[in-house]
Scaffold this motif. Structure first.
Motif, PDB file in Angstrom:
ATOM      1  N   PRO A  71       0.595  -1.161   0.168  1.00  0.00           N
ATOM      2  CA  PRO A  71       0.089  -0.011  -0.071  1.00  0.00           C
ATOM      3  C   PRO A  71       0.741   1.235  -0.042  1.00  0.00           C
ATOM      4  CG  PRO A  71      -0.856  -1.630   1.512  1.00  0.00           C
ATOM      5  CD  PRO A  71       0.421  -2.008   1.053  1.00  0.00           C
ATOM      6  N   LEU A  72       0.674   2.210  -0.715  1.00  0.00           N
ATOM      7  CA  LEU A  72       1.238   3.314  -0.991  1.00  0.00           C
ATOM      8  C   LEU A  72       1.262   4.275   0.327  1.00  0.00           C
ATOM      9  CD1 LEU A  72       2.846   5.422  -2.916  1.00  0.00           C
ATOM     10  CD2 LEU A  72       0.727   6.252  -3.425  1.00  0.00           C
ATOM     11  N   GLY A  73       0.156   4.128   1.051  1.00  0.00           N
ATOM     12  CA  GLY A  73       0.122   4.874   2.363  1.00  0.00           C
ATOM     13  C   GLY A  73       1.196   4.381   3.509  1.00  0.00           C
ATOM     14  N   THR A  74       1.835   3.123   3.278  1.00  0.00           N
ATOM     15  CA  THR A  74       2.885   2.929   4.007  1.00  0.00           C
ATOM     16  C   THR A  74       4.248   3.311   3.510  1.00  0.00           C
ATOM     17  OG1 THR A  74       2.838   0.695   3.295  1.00  0.00           O
ATOM     18  CG2 THR A  74       1.326   0.926   5.175  1.00  0.00           C
ATOM     19  N   THR A  75       4.297   3.242   2.025  1.00  0.00           N
ATOM     20  CA  THR A  75       5.626   3.493   1.626  1.00  0.00           C
ATOM     21  C   THR A  75       5.845   4.880   1.161  1.00  0.00           C
ATOM     22  OG1 THR A  75       4.829   2.790  -0.578  1.00  0.00           O
ATOM     23  CG2 THR A  75       5.574   0.879   0.781  1.00  0.00           C
ATOM     24  N   PHE A  76       4.799   5.519   1.143  1.00  0.00           N
ATOM     25  CA  PHE A  76       4.938   7.177   0.624  1.00  0.00           C
ATOM     26  C   PHE A  76       6.190   7.797   1.144  1.00  0.00           C
ATOM     27  CE2 PHE A  76       4.329  11.383   0.731  1.00  0.00           C
ATOM     28  CZ  PHE A  76       4.018  11.764  -0.613  1.00  0.00           C
ATOM     29  N   ALA A  77       6.209   8.095   2.412  1.00  0.00           N
ATOM     30  CA  ALA A  77       7.311   8.911   2.995  1.00  0.00           C
ATOM     31  C   ALA A  77       8.584   8.532   2.766  1.00  0.00           C
ATOM     32  CB  ALA A  77       7.180   8.682   4.531  1.00  0.00           C
ATOM     33  N   ASP A  78       8.857   6.875   2.574  1.00  0.00           N
ATOM     34  CA  ASP A  78      10.320   6.480   2.276  1.00  0.00           C
ATOM     35  C   ASP A  78      10.490   6.700   0.795  1.00  0.00           C
ATOM     36  OD1 ASP A  78      12.613   4.863   3.154  1.00  0.00           O
ATOM     37  OD2 ASP A  78      11.871   3.664   1.586  1.00  0.00           O
ATOM     38  N   LEU A  79       9.571   6.462  -0.288  1.00  0.00           N
ATOM     39  CA  LEU A  79       9.734   6.806  -1.671  1.00  0.00           C
ATOM     40  C   LEU A  79       9.952   8.008  -1.827  1.00  0.00           C
ATOM     41  CD1 LEU A  79       7.039   4.339  -3.110  1.00  0.00           C
ATOM     42  CD2 LEU A  79       9.527   4.140  -3.052  1.00  0.00           C
ATOM     43  N   GLU A 153      -6.611  -1.535  -2.810  1.00  0.00           N
ATOM     44  CA  GLU A 153      -5.512  -2.079  -1.949  1.00  0.00           C
ATOM     45  C   GLU A 153      -4.143  -1.033  -1.912  1.00  0.00           C
ATOM     46  OE1 GLU A 153      -4.934  -6.035  -3.038  1.00  0.00           O
ATOM     47  OE2 GLU A 153      -6.935  -6.746  -2.111  1.00  0.00           O
ATOM     48  N   LEU A 154      -3.730  -0.860  -3.185  1.00  0.00           N
ATOM     49  CA  LEU A 154      -2.674  -0.174  -3.285  1.00  0.00           C
ATOM     50  C   LEU A 154      -2.840   1.139  -2.607  1.00  0.00           C
ATOM     51  CD1 LEU A 154       0.173   0.522  -4.617  1.00  0.00           C
ATOM     52  CD2 LEU A 154      -0.989   1.378  -6.589  1.00  0.00           C
ATOM     53  N   CYS A 155      -4.074   1.864  -2.891  1.00  0.00           N
ATOM     54  CA  CYS A 155      -4.239   3.451  -2.567  1.00  0.00           C
ATOM     55  C   CYS A 155      -4.825   3.281  -1.073  1.00  0.00           C
ATOM     56  CB  CYS A 155      -5.325   3.816  -3.331  1.00  0.00           C
ATOM     57  SG  CYS A 155      -4.545   3.746  -5.073  1.00  0.00           S
ATOM     58  N   ALA A 156      -4.732   2.369  -0.369  1.00  0.00           N
ATOM     59  CA  ALA A 156      -5.134   2.370   1.111  1.00  0.00           C
ATOM     60  C   ALA A 156      -4.336   3.227   1.971  1.00  0.00           C
ATOM     61  CB  ALA A 156      -5.129   0.996   1.713  1.00  0.00           C
ATOM     62  N   GLY A 157      -4.870   4.031   2.524  1.00  0.00           N
ATOM     63  CA  GLY A 157      -4.158   5.144   3.399  1.00  0.00           C
ATOM     64  C   GLY A 157      -3.463   6.326   2.711  1.00  0.00           C
ATOM     65  N   VAL A 158      -3.646   6.590   1.355  1.00  0.00           N
ATOM     66  CA  VAL A 158      -3.348   7.779   0.449  1.00  0.00           C
ATOM     67  C   VAL A 158      -4.348   8.749   0.665  1.00  0.00           C
ATOM     68  CG1 VAL A 158      -3.093   8.666  -1.519  1.00  0.00           C
ATOM     69  CG2 VAL A 158      -2.271   6.119  -1.195  1.00  0.00           C
ATOM     70  N   ASP A 159      -3.934   9.877   1.175  1.00  0.00           N
ATOM     71  CA  ASP A 159      -4.691  11.077   1.389  1.00  0.00           C
ATOM     72  C   ASP A 159      -4.563  12.166   0.374  1.00  0.00           C
ATOM     73  OD1 ASP A 159      -2.406  12.336   2.180  1.00  0.00           O
ATOM     74  OD2 ASP A 159      -2.703  11.981   4.438  1.00  0.00           O
ATOM     75  N   ASP A 160      -5.548  13.148   0.516  1.00  0.00           N
ATOM     76  CA  ASP A 160      -5.220  14.286  -0.517  1.00  0.00           C
ATOM     77  C   ASP A 160      -3.892  15.008  -0.484  1.00  0.00           C
ATOM     78  OD1 ASP A 160      -7.938  13.758  -1.423  1.00  0.00           O
ATOM     79  OD2 ASP A 160      -8.668  15.373  -0.081  1.00  0.00           O
ATOM     80  N   LYS A 161      -3.307  15.117   0.634  1.00  0.00           N
ATOM     81  CA  LYS A 161      -1.989  15.785   0.624  1.00  0.00           C
ATOM     82  C   LYS A 161      -0.821  15.045  -0.011  1.00  0.00           C
ATOM     83  CE  LYS A 161       1.451  17.194   4.105  1.00  0.00           C
ATOM     84  NZ  LYS A 161       1.893  17.595   5.509  1.00  0.00           N
ATOM     85  N   MET A 162      -1.132  13.792  -0.034  1.00  0.00           N
ATOM     86  CA  MET A 162      -0.060  12.920  -0.867  1.00  0.00           C
ATOM     87  C   MET A 162      -0.327  13.032  -2.376  1.00  0.00           C
ATOM     88  SD  MET A 162      -0.189   9.274   1.340  1.00  0.00           S
ATOM     89  CE  MET A 162       0.333   9.106   3.042  1.00  0.00           C
TER      90      MET A 162
END
Length: 320
Positions: A71-79, A153-162
């Protein structure tokens, strides 16, 4: 006929485009090859992407990326942190995932009505051919439903700020050499996410600076998409952000159109020849000679393959 319970149909993303009056900025000199800015990294205009990196880089540049299904929500900050640090693979992955999530939201909203209309359609009275067509549509929607499920599933946790960082991350990926991101950023730039543009109008100045360097790098890399974007942008009367930045220039339009024609597939040669004939009618012999010489040299030094293979009619700049 037994109907399948489906919720997705064809993905439709309406990209709002407009023409911004950039003429008040000084026009770009005749050849981007001679005037590009050298790709200096953006600063203030790219604040959305940089501010979004909420944690330090945990992995070394070039180390394996998370599995594609993470899920991108869990990897966004690191990526994001890795992309900001110059990791081209992380930047490319971040753009692709953000774009999928951005499209997924729009698709689910826009296609709900279309899906219901198809499922509610009466099959009584359909002949055999119509029933086969209807079943094929249902089967296609079934596949899209499965794709939509994976996207959720991939976009779980993705918010508008991301999602708001999409354009800034496209620019960063383009700076790091990703050809798909470069074509998208040159073709649409901040207009690819108009809501973000309205919130961060400073990215227009960043676009003007970065686009010059991306033009130079794209030509040096033999990217036919950049050639096609340039020949269209320089054409008098052209619309769009790149056209607004460059300004109309018949001689430059002919230069890139000629290069494009030299690499064209045979089935498009006659159409391009007609375009060239119309353009050269308004140019001096000196302008034509200089452009022809430049195009031949550029083709020999930097370009291979057919231009129109990379840019079929109706091609879209932003196809992640």
């Amino acid at each position: 006929m037994k109907r399948k319970h489906l919720i997705m149909a064809c993905t439709v993303l309406v990209v709002v485009a407009g023409v911004y009056a950039l003429g008040r900025w000084s026009a770009m000199p005749a050849s981007p090859l001679a005037t590009a800015t050298g790709g200096k990294p953006a600063q203030a205009a790219d604040a959305p992407a940089r501010a979004a990196a909420t944690s330090p880089v945990r992995t070394r540049k070039g180390s394996p990326l998370p599995p594609p299904t993470t899920p991108l929500g869990t990897t966004f900050a690191d990526l994001q942190a890795r992309a900001n640090a110059g990791d081209a693979d992380a930047a490319r992955r971040l753009v692709h995932d953000l774009d999928r999530c951005n499209r997924q939201r729009a698709a689910e909203w826009n296609n709900a009505g279309t899906t219901n209309a198809l499922l509610e359609r009466k099959t009584e009275g359909m002949n055999a051919a119509q029933l086969r067509t209807y079943q094929a549509l249902l089967d296609a929607m079934d596949v899209r439903q499965q794709t939509a499920g994976r996207n959720r599933e991939l976009c779980a946790g993705v918010d508008d700020k991301m999602l708001d960082t999409l354009v800034a991350n496209i620019a960063q990926a383009a700076r790091l050499g990703d050809a798909d991101a470069r074509a998208c950023y040159l073709g649409q730039g901040p207009l690819y996410n108009v809501r973000s543009l309205l919130e961060h109008p400073g990215v227009l100045q960043s676009y003007r600076r970065d686009a010059s360097a991306m033009i130079e790098s794209g030509l040096a890399a033999g990217d036919w998409r950049v050639v096609d974007l340039l020949q269209r942008a320089y054409e008098p009367g052209a619309q769009g952000l790149l056209a607004g930045m460059l300004g109309p220039d018949p001689a430059q339009h002919y230069r890139y159109l000629k290069l494009y024609r030299l690499g064209a597939e045979p089935h498009r040669a006659s159409q391009l020849d007609r375009q060239i004939a119309a353009v050269t009618a308004n140019l001096s012999p000196e302008q034509i000679y200089e452009a022809d010489r430049w195009a031949q040299t550029a083709l020999k030094d930097d370009f291979t393959g057919a231009s129109t293979t990379a840019t079929p009619q109706g091609w879209e700049a932003c196809t992640f």
